[in-house]
Design a protein around this motif. Structure first.
Motif, mmCIF file in Angstrom:
data_model
loop_
_atom_site.group_PDB
_atom_site.id
_atom_site.type_symbol
_atom_site.label_atom_id
_atom_site.label_comp_id
_atom_site.label_asym_id
_atom_site.label_seq_id
_atom_site.Cartn_x
_atom_site.Cartn_y
_atom_site.Cartn_z
ATOM 1 N N ASP A 129 0.644 -1.210 -0.016
ATOM 2 C CA ASP A 129 0.140 -0.110 0.064
ATOM 3 C C ASP A 129 0.860 1.410 0.025
ATOM 4 O OD1 ASP A 129 -2.481 -1.052 -0.042
ATOM 5 O OD2 ASP A 129 -2.105 -1.888 2.034
ATOM 6 N N LYS A 130 1.923 1.185 0.653
ATOM 7 C CA LYS A 130 2.765 2.613 0.735
ATOM 8 C C LYS A 130 4.182 2.098 0.583
ATOM 9 C CE LYS A 130 2.744 2.478 5.887
ATOM 10 N NZ LYS A 130 2.413 3.264 7.124
ATOM 11 N N ASN B 275 5.277 2.015 -4.261
ATOM 12 C CA ASN B 275 3.827 1.371 -3.787
ATOM 13 C C ASN B 275 3.686 0.507 -4.904
ATOM 14 O OD1 ASN B 275 2.889 3.186 -5.446
ATOM 15 N ND2 ASN B 275 1.277 4.084 -3.825
ATOM 16 N N THR B 276 2.711 -0.379 -4.709
ATOM 17 C CA THR B 276 2.411 -1.507 -5.510
ATOM 18 C C THR B 276 1.847 -0.751 -7.112
ATOM 19 O OG1 THR B 276 2.656 -3.256 -4.230
ATOM 20 C CG2 THR B 276 1.500 -3.598 -6.141
ATOM 21 N N PRO B 277 0.768 -0.082 -6.441
ATOM 22 C CA PRO B 277 0.029 0.430 -7.981
ATOM 23 C C PRO B 277 1.157 1.257 -8.611
ATOM 24 C CG PRO B 277 -1.190 0.830 -6.039
ATOM 25 C CD PRO B 277 -0.171 0.250 -5.579
ATOM 26 N N ASN B 278 1.955 2.070 -8.115
ATOM 27 C CA ASN B 278 2.838 2.795 -8.967
ATOM 28 C C ASN B 278 4.047 1.804 -9.564
ATOM 29 O OD1 ASN B 278 1.693 5.531 -8.750
ATOM 30 N ND2 ASN B 278 2.832 5.728 -6.723
ATOM 31 N N ALA B 279 4.474 0.972 -8.900
ATOM 32 C CA ALA B 279 5.296 -0.038 -9.393
ATOM 33 C C ALA B 279 4.682 -0.765 -10.634
ATOM 34 C CB ALA B 279 5.650 -0.997 -8.133
ATOM 35 N N CYS B 280 3.701 -1.047 -10.463
ATOM 36 C CA CYS B 280 2.852 -1.779 -11.840
ATOM 37 C C CYS B 280 3.029 -0.922 -13.066
ATOM 38 C CB CYS B 280 1.489 -2.241 -11.419
ATOM 39 S SG CYS B 280 1.447 -3.445 -10.232
ATOM 40 N N ALA B 281 2.669 0.418 -12.804
ATOM 41 C CA ALA B 281 2.440 1.323 -14.044
ATOM 42 C C ALA B 281 4.073 1.553 -14.523
ATOM 43 C CB ALA B 281 2.039 2.619 -13.474
ATOM 44 N N ILE C 126 4.658 -6.882 -4.137
ATOM 45 C CA ILE C 126 3.834 -7.281 -2.889
ATOM 46 C C ILE C 126 2.459 -6.954 -3.282
ATOM 47 C CG2 ILE C 126 3.270 -7.257 -0.395
ATOM 48 C CD1 ILE C 126 6.339 -7.059 -0.405
ATOM 49 N N PRO C 127 1.282 -7.666 -3.253
ATOM 50 C CA PRO C 127 -0.036 -6.991 -3.241
ATOM 51 C C PRO C 127 -0.429 -6.051 -2.396
ATOM 52 C CG PRO C 127 -0.061 -9.641 -3.449
ATOM 53 C CD PRO C 127 1.234 -9.183 -3.098
ATOM 54 N N PRO C 128 -1.098 -5.142 -2.730
ATOM 55 C CA PRO C 128 -1.651 -4.076 -1.701
ATOM 56 C C PRO C 128 -2.879 -4.637 -0.853
ATOM 57 C CG PRO C 128 -2.504 -3.586 -3.841
ATOM 58 C CD PRO C 128 -1.686 -4.542 -4.189
#
Length: 180
Positions: free
Chosen positions: A124-125, A148-154, A171-173
């Motif tokens: 998450d962070k 964080n994971t969302p930004n890492a995916c992008a 790591i999943p959020p």
């Protein structure tokens, strides 16, 4: 002066060679070149076809979505933390950012050809990693991007689309906001 010398040659009974060559040529004569600057007659009225080439290789890994349970990568569902390397998806045996050690990242140092960038998705962070862990990766020339994971995916998708040699450890959020 040039004109005077040409006249002198003509009076002497010798015609300049360029005048003789011009007289022997056909009226539609074109200079001979190794390449053509204009299309030939049979090429003027042919249809031109365009074939769209595939921009993305099928061997490239892209993260389609993520959830609190895992990730969808090129249509394949992965449960839990995962490591994405150029041609494979692996389960990554970490539970949280506290489990990320030199030992858990050694896989990325062993890859051949070497990766340029490792994108770490911390959940998450963004969490701070131990300096020794980052130094361990820098020693072999791998840049580490901690997000964080969302930004890492992008970031991973962007770097992959640019053709960069990149890998991701995600790591999943716990809470999911976007990119479903």
């Amino acid at each position: 002066m040039v004109l005077a010398s040409v006249r002198m040659l003509c009076r002497g009974g010798l015609a300049p060679s360029w005048r003789l060559a011009a007289a022997r040529r056909a009226p539609d004569w074109q200079p001979r070149r190794g390449h053509r600057l204009t299309p030939a007659d049979d090429e003027l009225y042919q249809k031109t076809t365009l074939k769209a080439l595939e921009r993305e290789s099928s061997s490239m890994m892209f993260i389609d979505s993520y959830s609190s349970r895992g990730f969808t990568i090129n249509g394949d569902k992965v449960v839990g933390p995962c490591a994405i390397i150029p041609r494979a998806i692996l389960q990554w045996n970490v539970g949280s950012y506290q489990d990320i050690t030199e030992e858990s990242l050694v896989l990325f140092r062993l890859l051949e050809p070497r990766i340029e960038i490792l994108v770490l998705g911390m959940g998450d962070k963004v969490e701070r990693l131990e300096p020794d862990v980052l130094k361990f990766m820098r020693e072999c020339g791998i840049a580490v991007e901690v997000q964080n994971t969302p930004n890492a995916c992008a970031t991973f998708n962007f770097l992959t689309s640019e053709g960069r040699a990149t890998a991701a450890a995600l790591i999943p959020p716990r809470a999911v906001g976007a990119l479903r």
